[in-house]
Design a protein around this motif. Sequence first.
Motif, short mmCIF file in Angstrom:
data_model
loop_
_atom_site.label_atom_id
_atom_site.label_comp_id
_atom_site.label_asym_id
_atom_site.label_seq_id
_atom_site.Cartn_x
_atom_site.Cartn_y
_atom_site.Cartn_z
N VAL A 36 0.84 -1.19 0.00
CA VAL A 36 0.00 0.00 0.00
C VAL A 36 0.88 1.25 0.00
O VAL A 36 1.98 1.24 0.57
N ARG A 37 0.41 2.27 -0.72
CA ARG A 37 1.03 3.60 -0.62
C ARG A 37 -0.08 4.56 -0.24
O ARG A 37 -1.08 4.68 -0.94
N ALA A 38 0.10 5.26 0.86
CA ALA A 38 -0.94 6.15 1.34
C ALA A 38 -1.17 7.29 0.35
O ALA A 38 -2.29 7.52 -0.11
N ASN A 39 -0.09 7.98 -0.01
CA ASN A 39 -0.20 9.15 -0.89
C ASN A 39 0.74 8.99 -2.07
O ASN A 39 1.51 8.04 -2.13
N SER A 42 4.37 8.62 -1.02
CA SER A 42 4.68 7.78 0.13
C SER A 42 5.51 6.58 -0.28
O SER A 42 5.57 6.22 -1.44
N LEU A 73 -0.46 6.79 6.51
CA LEU A 73 -1.58 5.88 6.31
C LEU A 73 -2.59 6.05 7.45
O LEU A 73 -3.80 6.03 7.24
N LEU A 76 -5.30 8.91 7.25
CA LEU A 76 -6.43 8.87 6.32
C LEU A 76 -7.70 8.41 7.03
O LEU A 76 -7.66 7.52 7.88
N CYS A 81 -9.10 7.95 0.23
CA CYS A 81 -8.52 6.87 -0.56
C CYS A 81 -7.04 6.68 -0.26
O CYS A 81 -6.33 7.64 0.04
N VAL A 82 -6.57 5.43 -0.38
CA VAL A 82 -5.13 5.22 -0.45
C VAL A 82 -4.76 5.29 -1.94
O VAL A 82 -5.55 4.92 -2.80
N HIS A 83 -3.56 5.78 -2.22
CA HIS A 83 -3.18 6.02 -3.62
C HIS A 83 -2.96 4.72 -4.39
O HIS A 83 -3.38 4.59 -5.53
#
Lengths: 280, 465
Positions: A36-39, A42, A73, A76, A81-83
Motif C-alpha cells: 500500500v502507498r498512502a499518498n 509515500s 496511512l 487517512l 482513498c489510499v493512492h
Amino acid sequence: MFKIVERKELNPTVTKLVIEAPLVAKKAQAGQFIIVRANEDSERIPLTVADYDRENGTVTIIFQVVGESTMELNELNAGECVHDFVGPLGVASHLDGLKKVAVVGGGVGCAIAYPIAKRLHELGCEVHSIVGFRNKDLVILEDEFKACSDKLVIMTDDGSYGEKGVVTAPLEALIQSGEQYDEVIAIGPLIMMKFVSLTTKKYDVKTIVSMNPIMIDGTGMCGGCRLTVGGETKFACVDGPDFDGHLVDFDEAMQRGNMYKEFETHAREEHCNLMKKTVE
Amino acid sequence: MALHNMDPKRCPMPSQDPNVRNKNFEEVALGYTPEMAINEAKRCLDCKNKPCQSGCPVGIDIPAFIGKVAEEDFEGAYQVLSASSALPAVCGRVCPQETQCEGKCVRGIKGESVGIGRLERFVADWHREHNNTAPTVPEPNGHKVAIIGAGPSGLTAAGDLAKLGYKVTVYEALHLAGGVLVYGIPEFRLPKAIVQQEIDGLKAMGVDIETNMVIGKVLTIDELMEDYGYEAVYIASGAGLPRFMGIPGESLKGVYSANEYLTRVNLMKAYQPGSKTPIQKSHSVAVVGGGNVAMDAARSAKRMGAENVYIVYRRGMDELPARKEEVEHAEEEGIIFKLLTNPVQILGDENGCVKGMECVEMELGEPDESGRRRPVEKANSNFVLDVDTMIMSIGTSPNPLIRSTTPGLETNRHGCIVTNGDDGLTSREGVYAGGDAVTGAATVILAMGAGKHAAKAIDNYIRNK
C-alpha cells in the motif's frame, strides 16, 4: 485510488482499515500480503492481509505506526482513498489437511495470526491460540480469537491482563502436557518467532513463521527482502512470506530489519511530536 | 543534393561539466542545437543499401530521417522516426548505437560514424518542444489485446498494435508505467518527464494502462483470455530477481542489489531533497559488475554524495560489457575502476554494517566458451577495499510469477519463457512473449525490437483466426 470504507483504532498505535479493492479481495488468501502507498509520494509498505470479503470486494489491513509512511496511512479517514493498493502477493499459507494447530501471535502480528486461526477453524482444525501483548491497553482482536479458537491463552509482559509472561511459556506447557500439534504457526516480532522456533525445535514440532522484511516492489524485482533460510538466499516476496521457522536465520533478519531504524525514528519525530510519546 | 559535410569527426555533444554534473541529477548530455544537427546530418552519405538500418532492431529508415534533418524539416524527420519507433526520445538516449546503427555506418570506416543517436534524440526533443498536435486516434478494429508490463517492450508493442486499431490494455505491476525506464535508468541519463510524455502519447492513442496489477497474482493469463476477452496476450514482464554472488556477508546492512538501489533512487525518488525514501548515506561504495546497470548505480551513488565510488569488475577494461560512452562518463565523473578484481567476502562491523570488502586480484587466462578470456585468481593477492556500501550488479534471474501461474507455458532451465523464433509465440496459443522475460537481462532497444515483432505476429494471428 482505493477507497477506505472503514477505519478503526484497535489500540493507540494499531489501526484497522477496510479498503475497497474488489480484484484483490477476489483472490486474497490467508498468509498473503499487499503493498500500500498512502499518498502519491509515500513509501510502498508491505502489509499482510488481515481479512477479506469477496462479496463486498474489500480487504482489511491492520498496521502499527512505526515510521512516517505508516503515520501517513494512519492519517487517512474513512471515505478517503489510499493512492495504491497492490496484491495479493506472496504464497498463501498451506493450511489444508491440518488437524490440530497452535497459532501463536505477538502484538500487531496477531492481526495476521487471526485470519490464519479463522481459516483453520473453518477447515475443521482444532485451534489453540496463544496471543501476547505488552500490556492490557494493547490487546487486540480478543473476541475474534475467542470465536475461532478451541483454546485461547492471552499473555501480557506486565501481567496487566491474562497471564504474565511471554508466549513460549504456555506453548511449551501445552506441548509438555501432551498436546500433539501438526504445526505451530507463529506470527509476531522476529524475536518472538525466533524463541517460538527454538522452543518447538526441542520437541520437533513443525513450525511456520511469517516474515515481513523490508521490501520495495514486492513482486520479485528489488531483492531487498532477502533472507537466509536453511543456508540459502530466499526472497520473502515470491518465496514467502511463510518459511520453516527451524531454518530461518533470525539474527540476520533482525539485523537487516533495523537498517533504516534511525531514518524511521527521525521521520516519525519530525512528523509528529505527539506520536513519539505513545509509540515504542 | 546539398554537398556532404566531409569532416571525419562528428559534431561533439554539449554536456554538463563532469565536476558539476557528478553532484546533480540533471541530464548529462544537453543535446544538439538545430545548427549542430543540420551540420551533423550532412555527414550522412545517404548510402543506397542503408547498412545503418539493418543494424537497428526496430528498423528505422535512418538515411530518410537524417535527410529530413539536413533539409531542416525536423517534423518530417520525426514522422519517419515514429513510423518505426514508439519511443524515439528514449532510444536516442539509451540505445547502444555504437554496436548497432552507428557500428555499420560507412563514415565510421575512415573516421567517426554519423551521430545517429544524437540526431534521433534531437529530432524527438524538437518534436516534443514544438508540436502539440494530438496523435490521430486510429479507427478501432474491434479486437482486444492485453500486454503485461509497461516497460520498453510492452509499450512498443502497445503503440504498434494501437496504430493498427487494436484496443490495448497494458497491465503494470508497479504504481508507475515505464518499467526499467523509470525504476532503473537514472534521471541524469533519461529524464522521467520524457518517459512520461512518451507514455502520455500512447494514452492519447487510446492505450489503457492499468498500474498496480501484478499479473499471475491478481489475474492470471487464462482469466485475461477467458473472462476479459483478450484475444492475445503479450508477456513483457522484464527481468526478475537480482543475483548475488553467494559470498559471506551479503546480508549485511549496506549491501544492495543494483535493482534495489536504483529503485530507491529513481522510482522512489530518493535523489530529491526531502524525499521520504530511506537510503544509506554512503561514504565509499563498491559496485560489483561491469554492465550499464553497474555504471548507472555507480554514477547515482556519486551523485547521492559518496566520496569514493568503485566499479569492481573481474575482467579488464576491454571486457566491460557497458557501453563505451557510459564508461567514459563514469571515468570523467570520478568513478574509480578496480579492474581484474573480484570480491571474496564482505566484512561487517559489530552492528552488522558493511565496513569493507575483501577482494582478490585476477588475471586473464585462456578464452572460455563465450570467447572472452577467463579471469583466474592470482594467488595471495587478497586485499581489503575500504567501503561502507556494496551494490551487486551481476544480473538477474527471471521472475517466477507468470510461469508458475500459467499452465502450459514452456520455460527453459533458467526460467526464461521459451518462444518460437522471432515472432515471440510461446507454447500457448495466442500468448506471445518478449524482452528480458525471454532473453534474460538485455537492452532497452532489444526489448523494443521484440515488442515490434510480437505486435506484428499478434496482428497476423488475430487477422487469420
